[in-house]
Design an enzyme around this catalytic site. Structure first.
Site, PDB file in Angstrom:
ATOM      1  N   ASP A  34     -68.635  48.665  32.119  1.00 30.57           N
ATOM      2  CA  ASP A  34     -67.560  48.621  31.106  1.00 30.57           C
ATOM      3  C   ASP A  34     -66.632  47.416  31.294  1.00 30.57           C
ATOM      4  O   ASP A  34     -65.642  47.285  30.576  1.00 30.57           O
ATOM      5  CB  ASP A  34     -66.745  49.922  31.151  1.00 30.57           C
ATOM      6  CG  ASP A  34     -66.054  50.121  32.491  1.00 30.57           C
ATOM      7  OD1 ASP A  34     -66.247  49.286  33.408  1.00 30.57           O
ATOM      8  OD2 ASP A  34     -65.294  51.101  32.627  1.00 30.57           O
ATOM      9  N   GLY A  35     -66.931  46.552  32.276  1.00 35.66           N
ATOM     10  CA  GLY A  35     -66.123  45.341  32.455  1.00 35.66           C
ATOM     11  C   GLY A  35     -65.108  45.434  33.574  1.00 35.66           C
ATOM     12  O   GLY A  35     -64.525  44.424  33.982  1.00 35.66           O
ATOM     13  N   LYS A 189     -36.212  10.529  27.083  1.00 36.41           N
ATOM     14  CA  LYS A 189     -36.117  10.569  25.626  1.00 36.41           C
ATOM     15  C   LYS A 189     -34.699  10.169  25.241  1.00 36.41           C
ATOM     16  O   LYS A 189     -33.739  10.730  25.757  1.00 36.41           O
ATOM     17  CB  LYS A 189     -36.350  12.004  25.127  1.00 36.41           C
ATOM     18  CG  LYS A 189     -37.787  12.344  24.936  1.00 36.41           C
ATOM     19  CD  LYS A 189     -37.919  13.704  24.285  1.00 36.41           C
ATOM     20  CE  LYS A 189     -39.336  14.195  24.476  1.00 36.41           C
ATOM     21  NZ  LYS A 189     -39.512  15.596  24.178  1.00 36.41           N
TER      22      LYS A 189
END
Ligand code: R5P
Length: 288
Positions: A34-35, A189
């Site tokens: 089922d993982g 910036k």
């Protein structure tokens, strides 16, 4: 001392075991149909100092749960001390709440690691140093910047200059540059008016020089690609980038190369083809 190698950090674990001259254990890791994960440390840990080495890079959630399972299993096996070595700590950029109801993800991650059984934690160039204060166990943040500087120094660049990708990266750039004995600066910036922003190195000129842009993380590559545009306009000779964590999400590396950045130099906190600098000696030194 015994190293437990998590599946996200197999090479680094082996290098660390070599540096510390200690046993390396590769746990049994499988998935159920089922993982769900099956995790087993097949070694005698009673009374030992166990180091669980596992970066929580992509797939972050799988790697995090594996880390927690390994910490818990090490503790259950009777290790006297369990150290979580998490060279790349996922979710570290999610350390603030911008809107009500948002999860401060890194807080949850820290709680999970601690509750799973870590007696202490070692991480590297974590995005915000303050994150270590979320732990009630000792947590140490090491920096790989001098190691990067040493590696880059061996590349014999032309009149090199090291630039922090932004204000946050300026301290990193400084550490790399000090190791190399070269100039450093950061990109800044500057707002000219409501519509116009100019990005440029704060002090130094880069014309005809090899520039190394330094950051803690390269993820999409957006930050360094923007920086590279500016540096090319200013006639930098060649542009390189260096970072601790090569997250390199999706096609980032391809985009970085297309932007004319010659090389990405990273450490093995995340094991990637560009991870040429090992943090094993750094961690070994901290453990000693
Ligand atoms: C941001 O504060 C970080 O230091 C990095 O500059 C950022 O995470 C890099 O991300 P990207 O590669 O997606 O621009």
């Amino acid at each position: 001392m015994i190293i437990i190698a998590g599946s996200a950090s197999p090479e680094l674990s082996a290098r660390l075991a070599k540096h510390l001259k200690c046993q390396l254990v590769r746990p049994e890791l499988r998935r159920f149909p089922d993982g769900e994960f099956y995790t087993r440390i097949g070694a005698e840990l009673k009374g030992e100092h166990a180091l669980v080495v596992q970066s929580t890079c992509h797939p972050q959630n799988d790697n995090l749960i594996e880390l927690c399972f390994l910490l818990d299993a090490a503790k259950e096996l009777g290790a006297a001390r369990v150290t979580a070595v998490v060279p790349y700590l996922a979710y570290a950029r999610q350390g603030k709440r911008f809107k009500p109801g948002e999860a401060i993800s890194i807080h949850t991650v820290c709680k999970l690691i601690e509750r799973a059984g870590a007696d202490d934690l070692i991480t590297i160039d974590v995005h915000h140093e303050e994150i270590t204060r979320n732990f009630s166990v000792p947590a140490y943040n090491l920096t790989a910047m001098p190691l990067l500087g040493r590696y880059i120094n061996g590349l014999k660049f032309k009149a090199p200059v090291v630039l922090g990708a932004d204000k946050g990266a300026s301290e990193h750039a400084k550490q790399v540059a000090l190791e190399m004995g070269v100039d450093y600066d950061r990109l800044e910036k500057q707002r000219i008016n409501a519509e116009k922003v100019v990005i440029q190195p704060k002090r130094l000129h880069v014309a005809n020089r090899d520039v190394v842009i330094v950051d803690d993380i390269i993820s999409t590559g957006g930050t360094i690609i923007e920086a590279a545009k500016v540096l090319r306009n200013q006639r930098a000779h060649s542009i390189y980038s260096a970072c601790t964590h090569a997250v390199l999400a999706g096609k980032a590396l391809q985009r970085i190369r297309s932007a004319g950045i010659r090389r990405v130099i990273a450490t093995d906190t995340i094991e990637h083809q560009v991870s040429v600098v090992s943090v094993a000696p750094l961690i070994a030194n901290a453990i000693h």
